[in-house]
Each structure stands twice: as structure tokens, then as C-alpha cells.
Design a protein around this motif. Sequence first.
Motif, mmCIF file in Angstrom:
data_model
loop_
_atom_site.group_PDB
_atom_site.id
_atom_site.type_symbol
_atom_site.label_atom_id
_atom_site.label_comp_id
_atom_site.label_asym_id
_atom_site.label_seq_id
_atom_site.Cartn_x
_atom_site.Cartn_y
_atom_site.Cartn_z
ATOM 1 N N THR A 277 -32.342 0.238 2.029
ATOM 2 C CA THR A 277 -33.252 0.524 3.150
ATOM 3 C C THR A 277 -31.752 0.233 4.560
ATOM 4 N N LEU A 278 -32.093 1.115 4.902
ATOM 5 C CA LEU A 278 -31.028 1.060 6.045
ATOM 6 C C LEU A 278 -31.165 0.039 7.567
ATOM 7 N N LEU A 279 -30.948 -0.576 7.579
ATOM 8 C CA LEU A 279 -31.215 -1.743 8.822
ATOM 9 C C LEU A 279 -30.696 -1.691 10.483
ATOM 10 N N GLY A 280 -31.080 -2.067 11.089
ATOM 11 C CA GLY A 280 -30.840 -2.228 12.402
ATOM 12 C C GLY A 280 -31.615 -3.142 13.225
ATOM 13 N N GLN A 281 -31.329 -3.437 14.390
ATOM 14 C CA GLN A 281 -32.050 -4.586 15.009
ATOM 15 C C GLN A 281 -33.310 -3.144 15.995
ATOM 16 N N ASN A 282 -32.535 -2.457 15.597
ATOM 17 C CA ASN A 282 -33.233 -1.423 16.215
ATOM 18 C C ASN A 282 -32.702 -0.139 16.117
ATOM 19 N N VAL A 283 -33.367 0.257 14.490
ATOM 20 C CA VAL A 283 -31.894 0.865 13.780
ATOM 21 C C VAL A 283 -31.981 2.049 14.202
ATOM 22 N N ASN A 284 -32.860 2.508 15.156
ATOM 23 C CA ASN A 284 -33.328 4.430 15.197
ATOM 24 C C ASN A 284 -32.375 4.367 16.531
ATOM 25 N N ALA A 285 -31.554 3.716 16.904
ATOM 26 C CA ALA A 285 -30.212 3.657 18.050
ATOM 27 C C ALA A 285 -29.843 3.842 17.350
ATOM 28 N N TYR A 286 -29.556 3.671 16.199
ATOM 29 C CA TYR A 286 -28.620 4.109 15.825
ATOM 30 C C TYR A 286 -27.745 5.740 16.114
ATOM 31 N N GLY A 287 -26.689 5.161 16.427
ATOM 32 C CA GLY A 287 -25.263 6.422 17.056
ATOM 33 C C GLY A 287 -25.330 6.643 18.626
ATOM 34 N N LYS A 288 -26.418 5.850 18.842
ATOM 35 C CA LYS A 288 -26.330 6.100 20.725
ATOM 36 C C LYS A 288 -24.656 5.606 20.910
ATOM 37 N N ASP A 289 -24.064 4.662 20.649
ATOM 38 C CA ASP A 289 -22.769 4.400 20.821
ATOM 39 C C ASP A 289 -21.422 4.612 20.899
ATOM 40 N N PHE A 295 -24.130 11.767 16.775
ATOM 41 C CA PHE A 295 -24.820 11.494 15.175
ATOM 42 C C PHE A 295 -25.196 10.618 15.590
ATOM 43 N N GLY A 296 -27.288 10.846 15.279
ATOM 44 C CA GLY A 296 -28.484 9.769 14.844
ATOM 45 C C GLY A 296 -28.569 9.225 14.164
ATOM 46 N N LEU A 297 -29.794 8.671 13.973
ATOM 47 C CA LEU A 297 -30.433 8.060 12.507
ATOM 48 C C LEU A 297 -31.238 9.689 12.204
ATOM 49 N N GLY A 298 -31.742 10.623 12.774
ATOM 50 C CA GLY A 298 -32.126 11.649 11.689
ATOM 51 C C GLY A 298 -31.271 12.191 11.181
ATOM 52 N N ASP A 299 -29.646 12.237 12.031
ATOM 53 C CA ASP A 299 -28.515 13.412 11.486
ATOM 54 C C ASP A 299 -28.247 12.436 9.969
#
Length: 525
Positions: A277-289, A295-299
Motif C-alpha cells: 500500500t502506497l502511503l501519503g497524507q495526500n497520496v495523489n499529490a505525489y510528484g507535484k513538488d 511524474f505523478g501518482l498515475g505514472d
Amino acid sequence: MNEKQRKEMTQQIREGNPADVKSDQDNLNRLKEKTSDDFVKYFQTTYQPPDIKKARKRGKEEVKYHQDFSVSDDLVGIGKGKKFLIRTYGCQMNEHDTEVMSGILTELGYEATTDTHEADIILLNTCAIRENAENKVFGELGHLKPLKREKPELILGVCGCMSQEESVVNKILEKHHHVDLIFGTHNIHRLPQLVKEAMFGKEMVLEVWSKEGDIIENLPKARRGKTKAWVNIMYGCDKFCTYCIVPMTRGKERSRRPEDIIQEVRHLAAQGYKEVTLLGQNVNAYGKDLADIEFGLGDLMDEIRKIDIPRVRFTTSHPRDFDDRLIEVLAKGGNLMPYIHLPVQSGSSEVLKQMNRKYTREDYLELVGKIKNAIPHAAFTTDIIVGFPNETDEQFEETMTLYEEVGFESAYTFIYSPREGTPAAKKKDDVPMEVKKARLQRLNALVNDYSNKALQKYEGQVVDVLVEGESKNNPNVLAGYTPEQKLVNFEGPKSAIGQIVKVRVTNTKTWTLDGEMIEEAAEVK
């Protein structure tokens, strides 16, 4: 204590993210020799409480990535012959932080125990989301006081999100002098040094960084079991919902490099894990920084989809960041599970505006429609807050109708809990508690009804179940989850634990399924 004396003290509660942190316990010891009032006053002066205005203005400072975590030679073995116990409160992120701390303590030579009387170090890994979570921690501190009196060499520590709150630190300093160690969410990698200071120093060790830490790779982890694993892909949150303390306790969003995440998942697959399970407080904001790549969560999930591991999940999502690319990848199926946890919090656009969620009821329903069109068999669950300040009857009814329109299969429901340091905590609230409780009761009845209906469709079906272990209620019964995250109880051999097996559903309940195993294991392509 005058200003000159105060400046002479090395600040144990730190701002910024120094690359080389050196403890100055002697200064803290000298300070503790002052009166308790002076001690608390000093920390009230130096400690920076959560400040949402400042946090909103924070920039995207460069996050440094460190690949070189290691325990120094002088600390290896300091826990030999000793045992540790960590009590964990709150979310999956806290659970995973506990795995990291357990890994670090194991490298120091400690062994895990579940018996408080055996433990030489006890850490309470805390949650700050709701008042009830804080009350449990302070209650536990009270229960542990006689043990500390009986066993003075015991190291008792408080860590996690509560430690990032000024009011919590002050309360511990004022009322819980038997605590030996306080540290926050950004300096877990400093645990070896902090344990050494607590072990050999005479006074409390307190180190909380007000500002986010860097990303430390290669931290040891003592994972629970060999079947399912959590993988942090990012830290922090930039959304600033008005009710939420997380941006202050966990800091701004910081993404791990994709190559490090992919390598970790490959390693878990090689070890035989069946689910990550991929974890993040706001997991689908992955990669925006990540400034150097797009490269986002979809990628990321498209790459992980190619790894030979049977099941992949992610949590927790924010509707604002659930983009078309992620939907496109999830629709490919395979090892990407058809389970979407998508917190809505309220069905009223006006309440959502007051919460600073930055989407409307209509936006949310449009997103759900997109996902359902792409993944018709997806199961949806959500989070809902009842009784946000000044919520009207009509606004609550909008939440009820949205629940029905989406057809959620389950939900985590809560009465709003004000958190100090957030804008919502300053709102005047004219809704009586008995009204809020009545609304929660009505909502929970609806949740139960929809869960029951969702499970009834499994009657007689054969489902793939990842077997996690024995049922909590009966050691002769095994328990595991379907791809849609439905709990199934069934009789079977212990050899099935850790495997994916086929189970025919024989009975449905409100929250669980009963079944019978029809074959030893299901091959997953």
C-alpha cells in the motif's frame, strides 16, 4: 531567567533542518534545575506552535535526499539484552513510522516485546487528528507512571504528531515529569542519538523540529508480518483544510524519488510480499513538488503495475488531486486493486467551502462518475465529518443524499473535533452536541445499511482472498481480504496464511463475509 540567559541555552526544540544536529543535553539539564515554571516558560518562548498563516506562506525550499542512514559504531549494541515496546495511535503513516522506529531500535540491539513490565524503553507514537486520540495518550501516560516509579531506568518517550503541538509539550512538561524523551515527526532518524541521551543523561530529552526534515532513505524497518507492506511515497500535506492539524504536524508535501520507491517495492516482491500500500497524507499529490521531472501518482503506479507483486493499493486520496492520468492507469487493472478510498467529508458545497476543501458537491460527483465509467466494479469508501461548526439540518441532509447517490460501501464517520491551531477551532458553533450525536446516529445507520447491501451481492460468489492470519474472534477460523477490501472469514489450513486462495461466500453480514475455501491457492497473473 533573563533574555541573555535564555539565549545562552541551546534550543532543543529546533526550527529548520540542520544537516548536522549536535545535542547539548548539559544546557537542558541546567535549565531543568530551574523552577518548573521557568522551564515551561522557556519552552513556551522558544517553541514555535503550529501557525497556519506562516505555514500557508512557506516556500518550496529544496528538499535534500539522504541515502546514507546508518547507526554509528558507538551506538551499535547499546540495547543488547534490553527490550522495547511501541504503542501506536492513529493512521497508517503512524503505523509505518512505528515499523521504522522498531527497525532502528532492533539495529541498536533491542528486542521487541508486548509486555510493559519487560520493556526497557516504551514509546507512545501519537496522533493529533482528534481530541479522543490525545486523551488516550495522556491516559496511558498516567497508567505508566507507577511502572516508571517501580523501574526508574525505564525510558518512557512520546513521539509522533502530538509532539509537534505546543500545548501537548507544555502539558507533558507541567504534569508528566516521568517522561524521559519527546521527539517529533521530522527527526525519527535521530532516534539512536536521542535514546543514548535519554539512557545516559539525567534529565528529559526534548527535540522537536518545527520545520520539515529532509527525506532519509535506507531507514531500517521491522515490518509486521510477511504478507502486506506499507511504502511511504511522500510526506506532509499542502491542502490546509480548516479542521486539520496535519499540515502543521507533518509539514509540507515532500515526495520521494520514484526510483527509490520502485526499488523498495521490487525488494518487497522479491521477499515474497503479496500486497503493498502506497502511503501519503495526500497520496495523489505525489510528484507535484519534483521540479526536475513530471511524474505523478498515475505514472508511479503504472511502473509498479509491472512489478511481480499480486496486489497494489494506495491511501489516502484528496479529490482535488485525483487526476485523469491516475484513473487511466487504475483502469488497466492487473495488480491495481479496484478499491477507492476517497474522503468527501461533507455533501454540502457550503460546508466544503468552510472546510477549505476546494471542490464542490458537484465536482466530487463528477469525479466519482469518471472513476465508475473507467472502473465499473470499483468499490468506494469515504470519510465523513458530522457537526462541522454551524452545520444546518439541510446541509447534513445533503451529506445523506450524497452518500446514497455515490453508493459508498463503507465510511469512517466522526463528530467534528476542534484542534487547537486550526481556523475551524476559532469558529463559534451553535449546533448542540445532542443534535450532532443524533446526526451521526442517522448517518451510521445509513452506512450500515449500504454496507450490508454491498456485501449481499457476494452471496454464492467465489472470491480471491489474501489470507492475513487467524480471525480475531476464533483461532480456528482464517481471515483475509478481497480485492475490494472486504473481510472474509473461513475455515482452512494454517498453510493458507500469506497466500491468495479462492473462497466461496456462504453468508453475508453487515461488515464481513463468511465462506469456505475451495482450493489451496489462486495463481495471480
